[in-house]
Design a protein around this motif. Structure first.
Motif, short mmCIF file in Angstrom:
data_model
loop_
_atom_site.label_atom_id
_atom_site.label_comp_id
_atom_site.label_asym_id
_atom_site.label_seq_id
_atom_site.Cartn_x
_atom_site.Cartn_y
_atom_site.Cartn_z
N LEU A 1 44.78 54.62 46.59
CA LEU A 1 46.47 54.54 46.82
C LEU A 1 46.14 55.48 48.35
O LEU A 1 47.04 54.95 49.49
CB LEU A 1 47.52 54.91 45.82
CG LEU A 1 47.81 53.50 45.15
CD1 LEU A 1 48.06 53.85 43.93
CD2 LEU A 1 48.07 52.40 45.87
N LEU A 2 45.80 56.85 47.61
CA LEU A 2 45.75 57.65 48.33
C LEU A 2 43.82 58.61 48.30
O LEU A 2 43.38 58.39 47.49
CB LEU A 2 46.50 58.36 48.95
CG LEU A 2 48.28 58.75 48.46
CD1 LEU A 2 48.57 59.42 47.87
CD2 LEU A 2 48.42 58.61 50.01
N PRO A 3 43.50 59.25 49.46
CA PRO A 3 42.52 59.73 49.13
C PRO A 3 42.20 60.18 47.93
O PRO A 3 42.67 61.66 47.61
CB PRO A 3 41.93 60.60 50.13
CG PRO A 3 42.98 60.48 51.20
CD PRO A 3 44.13 59.88 50.87
N GLY A 4 40.92 60.02 46.85
CA GLY A 4 40.57 60.11 46.09
C GLY A 4 41.89 59.63 44.67
O GLY A 4 41.34 59.58 43.33
N LEU A 5 42.98 59.37 45.44
CA LEU A 5 43.55 58.98 43.88
C LEU A 5 43.60 57.41 43.41
O LEU A 5 43.90 55.86 44.98
CB LEU A 5 45.19 59.08 44.77
CG LEU A 5 46.85 58.72 43.49
CD1 LEU A 5 46.25 58.51 42.19
CD2 LEU A 5 47.69 58.27 44.28
N ILE A 6 43.02 56.88 42.81
CA ILE A 6 41.91 55.25 42.51
C ILE A 6 42.93 54.95 41.40
O ILE A 6 43.27 55.66 40.91
CB ILE A 6 40.64 55.68 41.73
CG1 ILE A 6 40.17 56.53 43.08
CG2 ILE A 6 40.01 54.23 41.55
CD1 ILE A 6 39.51 56.14 44.23
N VAL A 7 43.32 53.96 42.12
CA VAL A 7 44.06 52.94 40.66
C VAL A 7 43.45 52.29 40.31
O VAL A 7 42.65 50.83 40.92
CB VAL A 7 45.24 52.69 41.33
CG1 VAL A 7 45.87 51.17 39.88
CG2 VAL A 7 46.51 53.32 41.28
N ASP A 8 42.91 51.36 38.97
CA ASP A 8 42.52 50.81 38.41
C ASP A 8 43.25 49.53 38.13
O ASP A 8 43.94 49.17 38.22
CB ASP A 8 42.01 51.46 36.56
CG ASP A 8 41.09 52.22 36.32
OD1 ASP A 8 39.93 52.25 38.14
OD2 ASP A 8 41.19 53.07 35.76
N PHE A 9 42.39 48.52 38.23
CA PHE A 9 43.34 47.19 37.82
C PHE A 9 42.49 46.58 36.18
O PHE A 9 40.80 46.73 35.93
CB PHE A 9 42.66 45.44 38.88
CG PHE A 9 43.48 46.10 40.39
CD1 PHE A 9 44.78 44.72 40.02
CD2 PHE A 9 43.55 46.80 40.88
CE1 PHE A 9 45.10 44.90 41.40
CE2 PHE A 9 44.15 47.22 42.25
CZ PHE A 9 45.29 45.94 42.25
N GLU A 10 43.38 45.54 35.54
CA GLU A 10 42.39 44.82 34.32
C GLU A 10 43.60 43.37 34.65
O GLU A 10 44.06 43.17 34.91
CB GLU A 10 42.56 45.70 32.90
CG GLU A 10 44.65 45.41 32.82
CD GLU A 10 44.28 46.20 31.45
OE1 GLU A 10 43.68 46.52 31.19
OE2 GLU A 10 45.56 45.50 30.59
N SER A 11 42.26 43.07 34.08
CA SER A 11 42.97 41.46 34.12
C SER A 11 42.56 40.62 32.82
O SER A 11 41.98 40.79 32.44
CB SER A 11 42.01 39.59 35.63
OG SER A 11 41.94 39.13 35.43
N ILE A 12 44.01 39.89 32.41
CA ILE A 12 44.49 39.35 31.29
C ILE A 12 44.52 37.89 30.97
O ILE A 12 45.73 37.35 31.74
CB ILE A 12 44.91 40.34 30.36
CG1 ILE A 12 44.52 41.67 30.14
CG2 ILE A 12 45.24 39.57 29.36
CD1 ILE A 12 45.20 42.85 29.41
#
Length: 279
Positions: free
Chosen positions: A268-279
């Motif tokens: 999202l921003l430098p160093g701000l990571i959002v994970d994904f999960e798929s269900i």
């Protein structure tokens, strides 16, 4: 207290603080992952925002303080002294503001000295002159000081229809701005990481917030929340854990629900990571 179960909390939005210049770079920077739309300026004139609205009715709020504002006015704001470039806060909501008194009572009785203030009115006027009204309520500790933003959710309770504040569908059809290149479908998990000392204070608060009937809905991986659309895909879990970095005050991590076409992560921003999960 009535034996009637109160509604399960609904995740409302996630707050990300950025610089003013970064805010206006956000739509271009994230165009290959997320659709970013204009939000507006808040009534106090201190802050302006842009939004990422997800198909489940949850949204990300990228917020910045306006340039040239008085430093003392900024410091007096709930988020005025916080570090930019990170998730700083998050909000729950409820189907109706009248449900909030039950949350207040449960936290007052079981929250280890932490309580929620009465809701304070807020609002803004949209560019089309539609008036939006809501109320917010935040937590305070046993000494009456504000709980650090994000360590416990604040509550955003609508006094005008929520779809005016968070337009994500019209009838049963999703609006175009809820479609994202990353196929983000909604918020699946929120992880709040705090110091060991704060963990022991905050865990009873979370147990009280999520109490269903006469029992707290606590499991090893936390508590369940609902999403506004009523969608059931995704983990929909809130967890509280002890932060590994002893130099940090706290940290909020986010996991999106995606599809098999989604990336594993987005930045999202430098160093701000959002994970994904798929269900």
């Amino acid at each position: 207290m009535s034996n009637q179960s109160s509604p399960r909390p609904i995740i409302d939005h996630i707050v990300i603080l950025v610089s003013y210049d970064s805010l206006f770079e956000t739509p271009k920077r994230l165009e290959n992952a997320l659709t970013v739309i204009h939000g507006g300026e808040h009534a106090d004139g201190l802050t302006v925002n842009k939004l990422v609205i997800l198909p489940d009715g949850t949204y990300l709020e990228f917020i910045a303080f306006n340039k040239g504002i008085d430093p003392d006015r900024r410091r007096s704001h709930r988020w005025g002294s916080l570090e930019e470039g990170r998730i700083i806060d998050w909000a729950y909501t409820l189907p109706d503001e009248s449900d909030f008194s039950q949350v207040q009572q449960r936290v007052r009785e079981g929250g280890a000295g932490v309580t929620y203030r009465d809701p304070v009115a807020g609002g803004r006027v949209r560019p089309d002159q539609t008036v939006l009204k809501w109320a917010v309520a935040s937590a305070k500790d046993a000494a009456g000081n504000p709980v650090w933003p994000g360590d416990a959710p604040f509550w955003c309770l609508d006094r005008t229809p929520r779809h005016l504040r968070v337009p994500y569908q019209e009838g049963s059809e999703l609006l175009e701005h809820t479609k994202h290149a990353s196929n983000a479908q909604g918020v699946s998990k929120v992880e709040v990481r705090v110091s060991e000392k704060d963990f022991s204070t905050l865990k009873p608060v979370y147990e009280a917030i999520h109490k269903v009937g006469q029992a707290a809905e606590t499991t090893e991986d936390g508590w369940s929340f609902d999403v506004h659309s009523g969608a059931t895909k995704g983990s929909h879990r809130l967890s509280l854990s002890v932060l590994g970095n002893k130099d940090a005050k706290s940290e909020i991590r986010l996991t999106f629900l995606g599809t098999d076409q989604s990336p594993k992560t987005i930045e999202l921003l430098p160093g701000l990571i959002v994970d994904f999960e798929s269900i």
